[in-house]
Scaffold this motif. Structure first.
Motif, short mmCIF file in Angstrom:
data_model
loop_
_atom_site.label_atom_id
_atom_site.label_comp_id
_atom_site.label_asym_id
_atom_site.label_seq_id
_atom_site.Cartn_x
_atom_site.Cartn_y
_atom_site.Cartn_z
N GLU A 442 -2.12 -11.83 0.65
CA GLU A 442 -0.81 -11.37 1.41
C GLU A 442 -1.03 -9.84 1.40
OE1 GLU A 442 1.36 -12.38 3.56
OE2 GLU A 442 0.99 -14.60 3.26
N ALA A 443 -0.38 -8.77 1.95
CA ALA A 443 -1.03 -7.51 1.84
C ALA A 443 0.19 -7.35 0.41
CB ALA A 443 0.48 -6.69 3.42
N ALA A 444 1.10 -7.76 0.46
CA ALA A 444 1.66 -7.71 -1.24
C ALA A 444 0.71 -7.17 -1.87
CB ALA A 444 2.70 -8.30 -1.74
N LEU A 445 -0.72 -8.76 -2.34
CA LEU A 445 -1.23 -8.57 -3.39
C LEU A 445 -2.27 -7.59 -3.10
CD1 LEU A 445 -1.27 -10.53 -6.06
CD2 LEU A 445 -2.91 -11.98 -4.71
N LEU A 446 -2.37 -7.43 -2.10
CA LEU A 446 -3.52 -6.33 -2.11
C LEU A 446 -2.92 -4.74 -2.24
CD1 LEU A 446 -5.25 -6.93 2.19
CD2 LEU A 446 -6.49 -6.93 0.13
N ALA A 447 -1.87 -4.68 -2.75
CA ALA A 447 -0.91 -3.58 -2.23
C ALA A 447 -1.29 -3.11 -4.21
CB ALA A 447 0.62 -3.54 -2.37
N THR A 448 -1.53 -4.36 -5.33
CA THR A 448 -1.81 -4.34 -6.35
C THR A 448 -3.47 -3.55 -7.37
OG1 THR A 448 -2.69 -6.47 -6.65
CG2 THR A 448 -0.13 -5.95 -7.50
N GLN A 471 -6.49 0.89 3.63
CA GLN A 471 -5.88 0.08 4.64
C GLN A 471 -7.63 -0.80 4.62
OE1 GLN A 471 -5.01 0.17 8.69
NE2 GLN A 471 -3.02 0.32 7.13
N LYS A 474 -9.41 -1.53 1.18
CA LYS A 474 -8.66 -2.52 0.03
C LYS A 474 -9.57 -4.32 0.75
CE LYS A 474 -3.47 -2.32 0.53
NZ LYS A 474 -2.51 -1.26 0.34
N GLY A 633 -3.20 -3.18 9.89
CA GLY A 633 -3.28 -2.71 8.57
C GLY A 633 -4.23 -4.12 7.81
N MET A 634 -4.61 -5.70 8.24
CA MET A 634 -4.20 -6.61 8.25
C MET A 634 -5.54 -6.90 8.63
SD MET A 634 -3.23 -6.97 5.37
CE MET A 634 -2.65 -8.51 4.45
N VAL A 637 -8.82 -5.09 7.47
CA VAL A 637 -9.54 -4.80 5.93
C VAL A 637 -10.18 -5.98 6.24
CG1 VAL A 637 -8.17 -6.36 4.01
CG2 VAL A 637 -6.61 -4.87 4.58
N CYS B 263 6.89 -7.38 -0.27
CA CYS B 263 6.00 -8.00 1.05
C CYS B 263 4.65 -6.78 1.51
CB CYS B 263 7.29 -8.09 2.46
SG CYS B 263 6.57 -6.22 3.32
N ASP B 267 3.27 -0.34 1.61
CA ASP B 267 1.70 0.35 0.84
C ASP B 267 0.77 0.53 1.59
OD1 ASP B 267 0.57 0.71 -1.60
OD2 ASP B 267 -1.16 -0.76 -0.72
#
Lengths: 755, 337
Positions: A442-448, A471, A474, A633-634, A637, B263, B267
């Motif tokens: 998920e995008a959230a985990l990629l944000a970390t 992106q 990532k 973005g995804m 990626v 979500c 970012d």
């Protein structure tokens, strides 16, 4: 004297004002700061119908110089403008122009030559031009820029001269300085001064065929060069005559060597262009104190004003030659050597000469600075010991206690190898091709995930480049080395002494990034083979370029792709040369307004269709080509992950991402994503992949019932909405037709198993 | 008709005037300088010049715009930087902190005009900076309210500090400058100009008041002795030392944690990497948004547009809670090692 009006103009504006009077047949150019405005202003004049000059936006300065050469052989009056590396990139063409004796005018707006890359003024570019055979005129004020452009045309075309002429003004100091100026009211006054260009032969006269540019070895070439030498001797005489004629016309006189307060002077500062104007203030102040100092400012640099300099210096006791350019290793800048050679051609000369390098890279030079150089000149007369004959003025030792301080932890192997993104490859039976399956979280985990680029970069608010690049990164696992072409992303991430790059970063000028990175890739593999780099070390090499770098650098990029090195080329396409002020690039849509494709009664915006770079690159036969948009973005990626797999296993990858540029699209900063989505839905920018020759569309707007006409997208941007006006319908239809053609072709490729 | 009266400052006229405008790219300092120069040189027939110093052609980086003129027609030849201005205009209050070098050369002859809601006596200047008059004008606030260009409002305030230029000449130049604007644009700028004219506050600086020490952020000082050869930068990611808050135009995204479900869309779109995240298995997708590092936020609002709920909304800069200012991208990054 002819009628003139007073105005307030910059140096660059005055080139354009002169061009308005001259009405050149042709201008070939490529934008580079700080000379870019010249082409912009003339393009705007053309759009308004004030000039009829053909404006050719070349694919680089080398191409621009070639286009100018071609036009000049046909007897046209030709203009070009450039700076710094633009001059150097076109350098090969300059002796061709002079050696074939084809007059034209090139405005050199001086700037420091890279590297490191610096956009401010010095004379390192100009000094490379000394050996080209061109006449070189120096313009120290906006007024002089105007006057000398007019004189340049007549001087270069004179039957005894027939040489190209460079008019040189200081970047920013003159090019962007507004001063009170005089401009002729009537074009006819300038036209009758210039007359019509007379050509002994042209390439546009089929009844009189000529062979221009033969193959000429010894014993003939030396004679050709002697003719060139003679032409310069004549040019000095013709200049003297023409400047007198021009004085009658304008009331302004330009001597080959300007002498300021030289009467009774014991010491003088020899200095070029705008710094000489500043020095006059210092001289005024020092003269009031009884100090006998003056200024020597050449206006004619080629031919060099040897005789005038001899006369002006005959009573001097010392001279300080101050230069905005060094000639490393020669103990003096080029001007020092030339001035000294004039002084010491008489063996009995006892003038003490000091050589000082100042103001490099645009470092300011004010009245106090001028005074301290003049004072040095006076002190050396008094036999003061310890004054070095050569030195740099205005350098800074720095604080030796300051060492580079790390403010961010370095990326650890664990941080760059979190395996967020996984690629599974399975061989298609009976072929060498693979099917890749990519899994991403998920995008959230990629944000970390730790970013390869740190915050604090100086991009414009709402810039789409950095979200796009992040992106992409990532989707990339492991260590990377990046090479950035010159462009927005390069400039805003590396302003010295700061860098936003957390990984190793390399810059090269944007015609040459791909070969540079290919060399590094091959060195990496060879060092690994020799055991100099451990077998466990893996690096993914990524070149980042704008669409501008894919114009000027297209040829070398294609060559690199044909050699199929293990690397990724990622183009962020913001549809123009945004770092230099929003000029058209070859990817700019047909009809769009840019600062070099104006809207006006004679112009509707850009005049040729957008370049399909992805298809050009696909034709090189590389294993993976993709297009993507920052608003999805995804999808990007995933494509990045595939790109890395192909670069590791098959060879070169090219990807293009469309990113928003609110500043130069004339759109709101927050609106980037919506505009990009409509670019995709209108099929202006289809997103797709070509894997080992097979085209696959990533998204088909018709299927989702989202297909829109091109006008739905164009109306979202201030710089393209004029195409919706009734009077522009033919251009809108032309653009829609071309987009439909490309989209249908792409769909056919997607449908056919062999395409 | 535009109103071109002046505020009631009684400044005497000078023979030579040097003005330095300090701004962020996009605020219109270059145009403001051009307008002043046109009024002085073409209107009043003074000698003079104008030029600006900037980096690449983009928004958000510092710009200096210089105007020199001489009422006694002394030849103005130099295009070097103005080191000792008679009038220093600061287009964004925040630059006083982020770019303390903008105070270079301020002396007892210098008036300082600042875009700020503060009263002039509230400003603290770096040590040794002793201007003649200090004035403030809440230009950003006026711009947000009226839709006027910031530079028009600043010009409204500036004219009271350059009595050498008559209102008529300045008015003519400004009107021709705005002649190409839409009727709404013209009206907005006219209101902005008049508000600038009437809204500034001025006081004589007290030379003995407490002064701030220069900014505590020390940037590297490299010279030829200690700069790594070849122009190499050996400190990855040290751009984090920079502060881009002056790029905002008075508004910023505000985070409502009650609405946020972490979500990660923000970012994906933030160009400036302001969102601070850490892994947290207890939160929806295994990651938690800690907050926004406003040091880097340029206020583009792309995050607000993309947010699928109403966790991000547009607010005024002063509505950013103090507690949010402790969110640090760098601290979070350090905690990963």
């Amino acid at each position: 004297m002819k009628n003139q009006k007073t105005s307030l103009k910059t140096g660059n504006e005055m080139v354009a004002e002169a061009a308005k009077m001259i009405d050149f047949h042709f201008m070939g150019y490529y934008p580079i700061t700080p000379s870019t405005e010249i082409a912009e202003l003339i393009d705007a004049m053309k759009a308004r119908g004030e000039v009829s000059t053909v404006m050719l936006p070349a694919d680089g300065e080398h191409g621009a110089a070639g286009a100018c050469f071609g036009a000049s052989t046909g007897g046209a009056r030709v203009l070009n403008a450039t700076s710094a590396n633009g001059l150097l990139y076109s350098m090969e063409q300059l002796p061709v122009q002079a050696g074939t004796r084809m007059p034209m005018v090139l405005n050199l707006v001086t700037r420091s030559v890279s590297g490191p890359l610096d956009i401010r003024c010095d004379h390192s570019d100009l000094m490379f031009a000394l050996q080209t055979g061109w006449i070189i005129l120096l313009a120290s004020t906006p007024q002089a820029v105007y006057d000398l452009n007019i004189i340049a045309v007549k001087l270069g075309e004179h039957p005894k001269v027939r040489l190209p002429v460079m008019v040189v003004s200081d970047g920013f100091f003159t090019s962007h300085q507004r001063q009170e100026v005089q401009i002729f009211e009537n074009k006819s006054d300038v036209q009758s001064f210039l007359g019509v260009r007379q050509n002994p032969f042209t390439t546009l006269d089929p009844r009189n065929p000529v062979t221009l540019g033969p193959y000429m070895n010894d014993p003939d070439l030396i004679n050709n060069k002697y003719q060139l030498h003679e032409a310069h001797e004549e040019a000095a005489k013709v200049f003297e005559v023409l400047t007198k004629e021009y004085f009658e016309l304008s009331g302004r006189f330009y001597p080959a060597l300007e002498t300021y307060e030289m009467e009774g002077a014991e010491s003088a500062l020899f200095v070029l262009n705008s710094a000489a104007e500043t020095t006059k203030d210092a001289v005024d102040a020092m003269r009031k104190e009884g100090k006998k100092v003056g200024v020597l400012k050449p206006l004619l640099l080629r031919p060099f004003p040897t005789e005038a300099l001899k006369v002006a210096t005959q009573h001097l006791k010392s001279i300080v030659i101050a230069e905005r350019s060094d000639s490393p290793g020669s103990i003096g800048g080029p001007m020092s050597h030339e001035v000294k050679s004039v002084l010491y051609s008489d063996h009995h000369c006892d003038i003490k000469a000091l050589s000082r390098i100042f103001g490099l890279g645009g470092k300011d030079f004010n009245e106090d600075d001028a005074r301290s150089l003049l004072e040095e000149g006076l002190r050396v007369i008094g036999d003061e010991v310890g004054i070095p004959s050569f030195g740099f003025f205005g350098t800074d030792r720095g604080n030796p206690k300051t060492t580079p301080q790390e403010v961010l932890p370095r990326l650890s192997p664990a941080q760059v190898n979190e395996s967020f993104v996984q690629v599974n490859a399975s061989l298609i039976p009976g072929t060498q091709r693979h099917v890749l399956e990519v899994s991403i979280p998920e995008a959230a985990l990629l944000a970390t995930k730790s970013k390869r680029i740190a915050p604090g970069h100086g991009a414009c608010p709402g810039c789409g480049i950095f979200s796009g690049l992040d992106q992409f990164f990532k989707g990339i696992e492991g260590d990377v080395v990046v090479l950035y072409h010159t462009g927005c992303a390069m400039v805003v991430t590396t302003d010295y002494p700061f860098s936003a790059h957390r990984v190793t970063y390399l810059h090269n000028l944007f015609q040459n990034g791909a070969p540079t990175l290919s060399g590094l890739v091959e060195a990496f593999h060879e060092k690994k083979r020799r055991g100099e780099i451990g077998v466990g070390v893996d690096i993914t090499f990524v070149m980042i370029t704008g669409d501008g770098g894919m114009d000027i650098g297209m040829g070398p990029t294609i060559g690199t792709a044909l050699r199929n090195h293990a690397m990724i080329i990622l183009e962020y396409d913001n549809q123009g040369y945004m770092n230099t002020g929003g000029q058209l690039s070859y990817t700019t849509p047909y009809g769009k307004q840019t600062s070099t494709s104006h809207l006006g009664k004679n112009s509707f915006g850009k005049r040729f269709h957008h370049k399909d770079t992805a298809q050009i690159m696909a034709a090189t036969g590389i294993s993976y080509v993709f297009t993507a948009v920052e608003s999805r973005g995804m999808d990007l990626v995933k494509k990045a992950a595939k790109a890395q797999w192909y670069a590791r296993n098959k060879g070169l990858v090219y990807g293009k991402i469309l990113v928003s540029c609110p500043l130069n699209w004339g759109s709101e900063e927050r609106m980037g994503r919506d505009i990009l989505e409509q670019a995709v839905n209108s099929c202006f920018f289809p997103i797709y992949e070509i894997e080992e020759g097979k085209t696959k569309l990533s998204y088909v707007p018709e299927v989702e019932n989202k297909k829109i006409s091109i006008s739905e997208w164009l109306k979202m941007m201030g710089k393209s909405k004029h195409l919706l006006l009734p009077e522009n319908v033919e251009f809108l239809v032309a653009l829609q037709t071309e987009i439909d053609r490309r989209w249908e072709q792409l769909k056919a490729k997607d449908a056919h198993p062999l395409l | 008709m535009w109103f071109f009266g002046r505020n009631k400052l009684q400044f005497s006229k000078r023979e030579n005037v040097a003005i330095r405008l300090e701004a962020i790219g996009g605020q219109g300092a270059n145009s403001a300088g051009k307008i002043i120069a046109e009024a002085a040189i073409l209107g009043e027939h003074f000698t003079g010049n104008h030029f600006s110093s900037f980096g690449s052609e983009k928004r958000g980086t510092p710009v200096k715009s210089y105007v020199r003129f001489s009422t006694v027609r002394k030849p103005i030849r130099t295009a070097s930087a103005i080191r000792t201005p008679d009038l220093l205009v600061i287009f964004h209050e925040f630059m006083m902190e982020s770019h303390p070098e903008i105070f270079e050369g301020v002396g007892p002859h210098t008036d300082v005009l600042i875009n700020s809601k503060k009263n002039p006596h509230e400003f603290q200047f770096p040590k040794g900076v002793h201007p003649r008059y200090v004035a403030s004008v809440p230009a950003t606030e006026i711009a947000v309210k009226t839709g006027s260009g910031l530079n028009t409002i600043m010009l409204g305030a500036i004219i009271s500090f350059i009595p050498e230029i008559t209102s008529e000449h300045l008015g003519q130049v400004i009107q021709s400058f705005f002649s190409k604007l839409s009727p709404e644009g013209k009206a907005a700028n006219q209101i902005g100009f008049e508000k600038g004219l009437h809204s500034f506050k001025v006081k004589t600086a007290k030379p003995d008041q407490d002064r701030l020490e220069p900014s505590s952020v020390t940037f590297p000082h490299f010279g030829y002795v200690n700069a790594p050869i070849g122009g190499v930068i050996t400190t990855p990611g040290n751009s984090v030392l920079k502060n881009h808050e002056a790029s905002r135009k008075g508004t910023a995204p505000l985070l409502n944690r009650n609405e946020c479900f972490h979500c990660g869309q923000c970012d994906l779109v933030c160009p400036d990497f302001c969102f601070v995240w850490r892994k947290n298995p207890d939160v929806g997708f295994g990651a938690e948004l800690l907050g926004i590092d406003y040091q880097y936020c340029k206020g583009c609002q792309k995050c607000i547009e993309v947010c699928p709920v109403s966790a991000l909304s547009l607010g005024k800069e002063e509505e950013i809670p103090q507690s949010e200012k402790n969110i640090s991208w760098v601290k979070n990054e350090k905690s990963k090692n």
